[in-house]
Design a protein around this motif. Structure first.
Motif, mmCIF file in Angstrom:
data_model
loop_
_atom_site.group_PDB
_atom_site.id
_atom_site.type_symbol
_atom_site.label_atom_id
_atom_site.label_comp_id
_atom_site.label_asym_id
_atom_site.label_seq_id
_atom_site.Cartn_x
_atom_site.Cartn_y
_atom_site.Cartn_z
ATOM 1 N N LYS A 20 0.835 -1.206 0.000
ATOM 2 C CA LYS A 20 0.000 0.000 0.000
ATOM 3 C C LYS A 20 0.871 1.258 0.000
ATOM 4 N N GLN A 21 1.948 1.238 0.780
ATOM 5 C CA GLN A 21 2.878 2.375 0.785
ATOM 6 C C GLN A 21 3.522 2.555 -0.589
ATOM 7 N N LEU A 22 3.861 1.432 -1.244
ATOM 8 C CA LEU A 22 4.446 1.489 -2.581
ATOM 9 C C LEU A 22 3.470 2.115 -3.569
ATOM 10 N N VAL A 23 2.220 1.695 -3.491
ATOM 11 C CA VAL A 23 1.200 2.258 -4.383
ATOM 12 C C VAL A 23 1.052 3.758 -4.145
ATOM 13 N N ASP A 24 1.061 4.167 -2.883
ATOM 14 C CA ASP A 24 0.988 5.605 -2.570
ATOM 15 C C ASP A 24 2.174 6.351 -3.178
ATOM 16 N N THR A 32 -1.812 7.621 -12.527
ATOM 17 C CA THR A 32 -3.205 7.972 -12.245
ATOM 18 C C THR A 32 -4.208 6.864 -12.572
ATOM 19 N N ASP A 33 -3.780 5.845 -13.311
ATOM 20 C CA ASP A 33 -4.685 4.766 -13.705
ATOM 21 C C ASP A 33 -4.948 3.870 -12.482
ATOM 22 N N GLU A 34 -6.161 3.938 -11.970
ATOM 23 C CA GLU A 34 -6.475 3.196 -10.743
ATOM 24 C C GLU A 34 -6.435 1.688 -10.951
ATOM 25 N N ASN A 35 -6.713 1.218 -12.149
ATOM 26 C CA ASN A 35 -6.622 -0.219 -12.419
ATOM 27 C C ASN A 35 -5.171 -0.702 -12.326
ATOM 28 N N VAL A 36 -4.255 0.117 -12.821
ATOM 29 C CA VAL A 36 -2.839 -0.227 -12.737
ATOM 30 C C VAL A 36 -2.377 -0.192 -11.282
ATOM 31 N N LEU A 37 -2.773 0.826 -10.555
ATOM 32 C CA LEU A 37 -2.399 0.930 -9.142
ATOM 33 C C LEU A 37 -2.952 -0.246 -8.340
ATOM 34 N N GLN A 38 -4.174 -0.656 -8.647
ATOM 35 C CA GLN A 38 -4.765 -1.793 -7.939
ATOM 36 C C GLN A 38 -4.034 -3.080 -8.269
ATOM 37 N N ALA A 39 -3.609 -3.230 -9.526
ATOM 38 C CA ALA A 39 -2.844 -4.425 -9.908
ATOM 39 C C ALA A 39 -1.531 -4.499 -9.134
ATOM 40 N N ILE A 40 -0.828 -3.376 -9.019
ATOM 41 C CA ILE A 40 0.409 -3.340 -8.230
ATOM 42 C C ILE A 40 0.121 -3.699 -6.776
ATOM 43 N N ASN A 41 -0.994 -3.220 -6.269
ATOM 44 C CA ASN A 41 -1.373 -3.491 -4.878
ATOM 45 C C ASN A 41 -1.717 -4.963 -4.652
ATOM 46 N N ALA A 78 4.473 0.435 -13.727
ATOM 47 C CA ALA A 78 3.195 1.149 -13.750
ATOM 48 C C ALA A 78 3.149 2.150 -14.899
ATOM 49 N N TYR A 79 4.250 2.835 -15.155
ATOM 50 C CA TYR A 79 4.310 3.848 -16.215
ATOM 51 C C TYR A 79 4.076 3.204 -17.584
ATOM 52 N N GLN A 80 4.798 2.132 -17.867
ATOM 53 C CA GLN A 80 4.630 1.452 -19.153
ATOM 54 C C GLN A 80 3.221 0.884 -19.300
ATOM 55 N N THR A 81 2.719 0.297 -18.229
ATOM 56 C CA THR A 81 1.384 -0.309 -18.282
ATOM 57 C C THR A 81 0.316 0.759 -18.490
ATOM 58 N N GLN A 82 0.472 1.891 -17.831
ATOM 59 C CA GLN A 82 -0.482 2.984 -18.005
ATOM 60 C C GLN A 82 -0.468 3.493 -19.452
ATOM 61 N N LEU A 83 0.717 3.631 -20.043
ATOM 62 C CA LEU A 83 0.801 4.065 -21.434
ATOM 63 C C LEU A 83 0.158 3.063 -22.390
ATOM 64 N N LEU A 84 0.237 1.788 -22.037
ATOM 65 C CA LEU A 84 -0.303 0.744 -22.905
ATOM 66 C C LEU A 84 -1.831 0.772 -22.958
ATOM 67 N N CYS A 104 2.558 -10.643 -14.844
ATOM 68 C CA CYS A 104 1.443 -10.851 -13.929
ATOM 69 C C CYS A 104 0.628 -9.574 -13.723
ATOM 70 N N VAL A 105 1.267 -8.409 -13.801
ATOM 71 C CA VAL A 105 0.505 -7.150 -13.757
ATOM 72 C C VAL A 105 -0.461 -7.103 -14.939
ATOM 73 N N LEU A 106 0.015 -7.487 -16.117
ATOM 74 C CA LEU A 106 -0.866 -7.546 -17.284
ATOM 75 C C LEU A 106 -1.965 -8.586 -17.089
ATOM 76 N N GLY A 107 -1.619 -9.722 -16.487
ATOM 77 C CA GLY A 107 -2.621 -10.741 -16.190
ATOM 78 C C GLY A 107 -3.657 -10.249 -15.205
ATOM 79 N N GLU A 108 -3.225 -9.467 -14.229
ATOM 80 C CA GLU A 108 -4.147 -8.893 -13.243
ATOM 81 C C GLU A 108 -5.148 -7.958 -13.920
ATOM 82 N N LEU A 109 -4.743 -7.370 -15.029
ATOM 83 C CA LEU A 109 -5.633 -6.498 -15.803
ATOM 84 C C LEU A 109 -6.487 -7.290 -16.797
ATOM 85 N N LYS A 110 -6.412 -8.624 -16.687
ATOM 86 C CA LYS A 110 -7.235 -9.546 -17.471
ATOM 87 C C LYS A 110 -6.861 -9.588 -18.948
#
Length: 223
Positions: A20-24, A32-41, A78-84, A104-110
């Motif tokens: 959670k601290q990392l996400v913050d 700013t992409d909340e889906n990406v932040l949630q995947a990291i979390n 997170a930066y690359q994933t958000q741009l994608l 796995c971050v990409l997998g978390e985004l389905k």
């Protein structure tokens, strides 16, 4: 990393608090992409590292994973994933599996992910990595990232996680019309993050973003 590599698969309240601290932290850096932040979390980053790194696994920095490769800094992931701009069920080609954290971050985004690794030892370690089974839409390949996977294309999105000295034309051709590729480009210590959107087979929109530092993208396979 070597064949004696040990992972800790305990995910306790301390780990979750550190995530959670990392996400913050990466939110404060501009993600700013909340889906990406949630995947990291949601993903225990320490699962992807040797137990020697457990105490610092949630620091926002890269760590070695062997074979001259690294697990990318979470902000970079997170930066690359958000741009994608990944949408559920899109077909995504990833060049450079590494530890499989970005995968796995990409997998978390389905996303339906096709990921290529050229380092045989890393590929073999990922094959044995049980956490990846959480995401049945991931497919792993040992091969040359410059060649892509034309048999499985075209792809909605392509993500390159190593520094390319020039734009890989074969990868651009494996994009669907309207598809996007995010790639760090440059031969020196610092690369420019770029995004290409396919308008037609002969036309691409090109955008340039921030500077980053990646390990080099190499051709061929390494046994």
């Amino acid at each position: 990393m070597n064949r004696g590599y040990q992972r800790d698969f305990t995910d306790n309240y301390r780990h979750k608090g550190l995530r959670k601290q990392l996400v913050d932290t990466i939110r404060q850096k501009g993600i700013t992409d909340e889906n990406v932040l949630q995947a990291i979390n949601n993903i225990p980053r320490h699962f992807f590292l040797d137990t020697a790194f457990e105490g610092i696994a949630y620091e926002d920095r890269a760590f070695p994973i062997g074979e001259g490769q690294t697990i990318s800094q979470p902000y970079t992931v997170a930066y690359q994933t958000q741009l994608l701009e990944v949408k559920p069920f899109e077909k995504v080609l990833e060049i450079g599996t590494g530890s499989a954290y970005q995968t796995c971050v990409l997998g978390e985004l389905k996303a339906h992910v096709y990921t290529i690794e050229r380092q045989k030892k890393l590929f073999d370690l990922v094959k044995q990595f049980s956490f990846k089974s959480k995401y049945p839409t991931l497919r792993f390949f040992y091969g040359d990232g410059y060649e892509g996977l034309p048999t499985y294309g075209p792809f909605d999105k392509i993500l390159v996680t190593a520094a390319a000295p020039e734009i890989p034309e074969k990868l651009l051709q494996q994009l669907k019309p309207g598809g996007r590729m995010v790639i760090p480009v440059g031969e020196k210590d610092v690369q420019r993050m770029m995004r290409f959107t396919k308008i037609s087979d002969a036309e691409f929109d090109q955008e340039i973003f921030a500077d980053f530092s990646f390990v080099p993208m190499l051709a061929g396979k390494n046994f």
